[in-house]
Motif scaffolding. Structure first.
Motif, PDB file in Angstrom:
ATOM      1  N   GLY A  77       7.515 -52.040  21.264  1.00 50.73           N
ATOM      2  CA  GLY A  77       7.225 -51.996  19.830  1.00 50.73           C
ATOM      3  C   GLY A  77       8.329 -52.570  18.970  1.00 50.73           C
ATOM      4  N   SER A  78       9.585 -52.357  19.360  1.00 52.10           N
ATOM      5  CA  SER A  78      10.697 -52.723  18.477  1.00 52.10           C
ATOM      6  C   SER A  78      10.927 -54.228  18.397  1.00 52.10           C
ATOM      7  N   ILE A  79      10.638 -54.963  19.469  1.00 54.21           N
ATOM      8  CA  ILE A  79      10.843 -56.417  19.416  1.00 54.21           C
ATOM      9  C   ILE A  79       9.882 -57.081  18.424  1.00 54.21           C
ATOM     10  N   PRO A  80       8.564 -56.789  18.481  1.00 54.23           N
ATOM     11  CA  PRO A  80       7.694 -57.316  17.410  1.00 54.23           C
ATOM     12  C   PRO A  80       8.126 -56.823  16.026  1.00 54.23           C
ATOM     13  N   GLY A  81       8.583 -55.571  15.953  1.00 56.84           N
ATOM     14  CA  GLY A  81       9.020 -55.016  14.681  1.00 56.84           C
ATOM     15  C   GLY A  81      10.215 -55.763  14.114  1.00 56.84           C
ATOM     16  N   ILE A  82      11.168 -56.130  14.967  1.00 54.79           N
ATOM     17  CA  ILE A  82      12.367 -56.818  14.490  1.00 54.79           C
ATOM     18  C   ILE A  82      11.999 -58.188  13.924  1.00 54.79           C
ATOM     19  N   LEU A 134       8.915 -31.808  19.706  1.00 56.45           N
ATOM     20  CA  LEU A 134       8.633 -33.226  19.515  1.00 56.45           C
ATOM     21  C   LEU A 134       8.313 -33.997  20.795  1.00 56.45           C
ATOM     22  N   VAL A 135       8.338 -33.324  21.942  1.00 55.86           N
ATOM     23  CA  VAL A 135       8.118 -34.044  23.198  1.00 55.86           C
ATOM     24  C   VAL A 135       6.741 -34.702  23.243  1.00 55.86           C
ATOM     25  N   SER A 136       5.775 -34.150  22.491  1.00 55.25           N
ATOM     26  CA  SER A 136       4.433 -34.735  22.477  1.00 55.25           C
ATOM     27  C   SER A 136       4.415 -36.118  21.840  1.00 55.25           C
ATOM     28  N   LEU A 137       5.467 -36.476  21.125  1.00 53.41           N
ATOM     29  CA  LEU A 137       5.533 -37.786  20.478  1.00 53.41           C
ATOM     30  C   LEU A 137       5.917 -38.902  21.445  1.00 53.41           C
ATOM     31  N   ARG A 138       6.199 -38.538  22.697  1.00 55.80           N
ATOM     32  CA  ARG A 138       6.663 -39.532  23.656  1.00 55.80           C
ATOM     33  C   ARG A 138       5.665 -40.677  23.825  1.00 55.80           C
ATOM     34  N   LYS A 139       4.365 -40.350  23.771  1.00 51.82           N
ATOM     35  CA  LYS A 139       3.346 -41.378  23.954  1.00 51.82           C
ATOM     36  C   LYS A 139       3.315 -42.372  22.790  1.00 51.82           C
ATOM     37  N   LEU A 140       3.959 -42.007  21.687  1.00 48.03           N
ATOM     38  CA  LEU A 140       4.000 -42.887  20.521  1.00 48.03           C
ATOM     39  C   LEU A 140       5.273 -43.734  20.494  1.00 48.03           C
ATOM     40  N   THR A 141       5.991 -43.786  21.607  1.00 47.18           N
ATOM     41  CA  THR A 141       7.269 -44.505  21.652  1.00 47.18           C
ATOM     42  C   THR A 141       7.160 -45.953  21.169  1.00 47.18           C
ATOM     43  N   PRO A 142       6.187 -46.752  21.651  1.00 49.00           N
ATOM     44  CA  PRO A 142       6.100 -48.138  21.159  1.00 49.00           C
ATOM     45  C   PRO A 142       5.841 -48.221  19.654  1.00 49.00           C
ATOM     46  N   LEU A 143       5.001 -47.317  19.133  1.00 51.50           N
ATOM     47  CA  LEU A 143       4.718 -47.323  17.702  1.00 51.50           C
ATOM     48  C   LEU A 143       5.977 -46.980  16.913  1.00 51.50           C
ATOM     49  N   PHE A 144       6.694 -45.970  17.368  1.00 47.72           N
ATOM     50  CA  PHE A 144       7.949 -45.612  16.722  1.00 47.72           C
ATOM     51  C   PHE A 144       8.907 -46.794  16.773  1.00 47.72           C
ATOM     52  N   GLY A 145       8.979 -47.444  17.929  1.00 44.04           N
ATOM     53  CA  GLY A 145       9.855 -48.610  18.073  1.00 44.04           C
ATOM     54  C   GLY A 145       9.490 -49.706  17.090  1.00 44.04           C
ATOM     55  N   PHE A 146       8.199 -49.921  16.879  1.00 48.41           N
ATOM     56  CA  PHE A 146       7.750 -50.968  15.956  1.00 48.41           C
ATOM     57  C   PHE A 146       8.163 -50.644  14.522  1.00 48.41           C
ATOM     58  N   ILE A 147       7.943 -49.399  14.098  1.00 54.68           N
ATOM     59  CA  ILE A 147       8.242 -49.006  12.714  1.00 54.68           C
ATOM     60  C   ILE A 147       9.743 -49.113  12.432  1.00 54.68           C
ATOM     61  N   GLY A 149      11.998 -50.665  14.271  1.00 48.01           N
ATOM     62  CA  GLY A 149      12.434 -52.045  14.499  1.00 48.01           C
ATOM     63  C   GLY A 149      12.231 -52.910  13.267  1.00 48.01           C
ATOM     64  N   THR A 150      11.139 -52.670  12.548  1.00 49.03           N
ATOM     65  CA  THR A 150      10.881 -53.422  11.318  1.00 49.03           C
ATOM     66  C   THR A 150      11.963 -53.150  10.283  1.00 49.03           C
ATOM     67  N   PHE A 151      12.329 -51.877  10.114  1.00 47.60           N
ATOM     68  CA  PHE A 151      13.383 -51.539   9.153  1.00 47.60           C
ATOM     69  C   PHE A 151      14.738 -52.104   9.589  1.00 47.60           C
ATOM     70  N   VAL A 152      14.992 -52.107  10.890  1.00 46.12           N
ATOM     71  CA  VAL A 152      16.246 -52.677  11.389  1.00 46.12           C
ATOM     72  C   VAL A 152      16.292 -54.172  11.073  1.00 46.12           C
TER      73      VAL A 152
END
Length: 251
Positions: A77-82, A134-147, A149-152
Motif C-alpha cells: 500500500g505505501s509504495i502506491p501511496g508515496i 488493535l490486532v484486528s487491524l492487521r488485515k488492513l495493513t496495505p490500506l494503512f500503508g497507502f494512507i 504513504g500518501t502523507f509521507v
C-alpha cells in the motif's frame, strides 16, 4: 548558513542516534525555518533520510532484526501511496507561489502535530493493551500503508514514527524487530521518493552535504550515549519540538 546546517545536522543526527525518534520530523521544519523552499526541503530531507536509514538498515540486517513479511505487507500500500503523495505535492507547487508554499507548510505542520500526538500515545499506552484492541487491524495493513504513504509523499514526515506505532500496536513483534522492520520499510519509501525528487530537481545538494557532515558523527555519538543516558527525557523534548514546529508552521 553553512555552520547552522552542519550544527543542525549534528544535533538531529545525535537525537536520532540517541532515541530513534526524529528524522524528517526534525529536519524538514529545520530547513523551512532556514528559509528553504518547501518542496526542496522535502526533497532534500528524503535524500538525507535515504543515507541515514540505509546505515541503520545494514545494522539491523546483520542483526537479523527485520520482519520482511511485514515490510512487504506495508509496501503493497505505501509504495502506491508515496507516488500519489508526491504527485499531489507537485500539483500544489504549481499554484501561485505564495499560496503553494503556505499550503505545503500548513500540511507539514498538521502532520507534525499528528506525529507528536501518536508518539505520545506510543509512550503512554501499554503495548499489551494496544495489541489486544488493535490486532484486528492487521488485515488492513496495505490500506494503512497507502494512507500514511500518501502523507509521507506530501510532507516527508512519518515514514518512521507513524509506521512504527502501527507495528508496535498491531503486530506481535519483538521490540528489537520493531525498529529494524520500521527502518527497512522506511528505507524503501524514502529511496523511491529520493529518486523522484532528484528527477524533478527538488534536492539541494549543497545543503545535503553539509547536513551529512554534521549528522554522521552525530548519529555515532548519539548511539554511543544511548547506553549511558536516560532516553525518555530526550524523547519528550523531541516530541515538544515537533509539536511546537507544527504549531508554528500552521500559524
Amino acid at each position: 548558513m553553512n555552520i547552522e546546517l552542519v550544527l543542525g545536522g549534528f544535533i538531529i543526527g545525535g537525537l536520532i542516534g540517541l532515541t530513534g525518534v526524529g528524522g524528517a520530523s526534525l529536519l524538514t521544519p529545520f530547513l523551512l525555518f532556514l528559509g528553504a523552499n518547501p518542496v526542496v526541503a522535502i526533497g532534500t530531507d528524503f535524500l538525507f533520510n535515504t543515507v541515514t536509514k540505509f546505515l541503520g538498515f545494514m545494522t539491523h540486517l546483520r542483526q537479523k532484526t527485520i520482519e520482511f513479511g511485514i515490510v512487504k505487507e506495508l509496501a503493497w500500500g505505501s509504495i502506491p501511496g508515496i507516488f500519489l503523495g508526491i504527485i499531489i505535492l507537485h500539483l500544489l507547487n504549481t499554484l501561485e507561489i505564495g499560496s503553494s508554499q503556505l499550503l505545503i507548510k500548513h500540511l507539514i505542520g498538521y502532520v507534525l502535530i499528528l506525529t507528536s500526538l501518536l508518539t505520545i500515545l506510543q509512550l503512554t499506552l501499554p503495548s499489551k493493551y494496544l495489541k489486544e484492541k488493535l490486532v484486528s487491524l492487521r488485515k488492513l495493513t496495505p490500506l494503512f500503508g497507502f494512507i500514511i504513504g500518501t502523507f509521507v509523499g506530501m510532507t516527508s514526515v512519518g515514514s518512521g514514527s507513524i509506521f512504527g506505532l502501527f507495528l508496535l500496536s498491531v503486530y506481535r513483534v519483538a521490540p528489537s524487530k520493531v525498529a529494524g522492520t520500521d527502518i527497512a520499510h522506511a528505507l524503501i519509501l524514502v529511496a523511491i521518493s529520493s529518486l523522484i525528487m532528484v528527477g524533478t530537481n527538488s534536492v539541494n545538494y549543497s545543503i545535503l552535504i553539509l547536513l551529512l557532515i554534521g549528522s554522521i558523527p552525530g548519529v555515532f555519538i548519539g548511539s554511543k550515549l544511548a547506553t549511558k543516558l536516560p532516553v525518555l527525557p530526550f524523547k519528550l523534548i523531541i516530541i515538544f519540538i515537533i509539536a511546537t514546529s507544527g504549531i508554528y508552521l500552521i500559524k
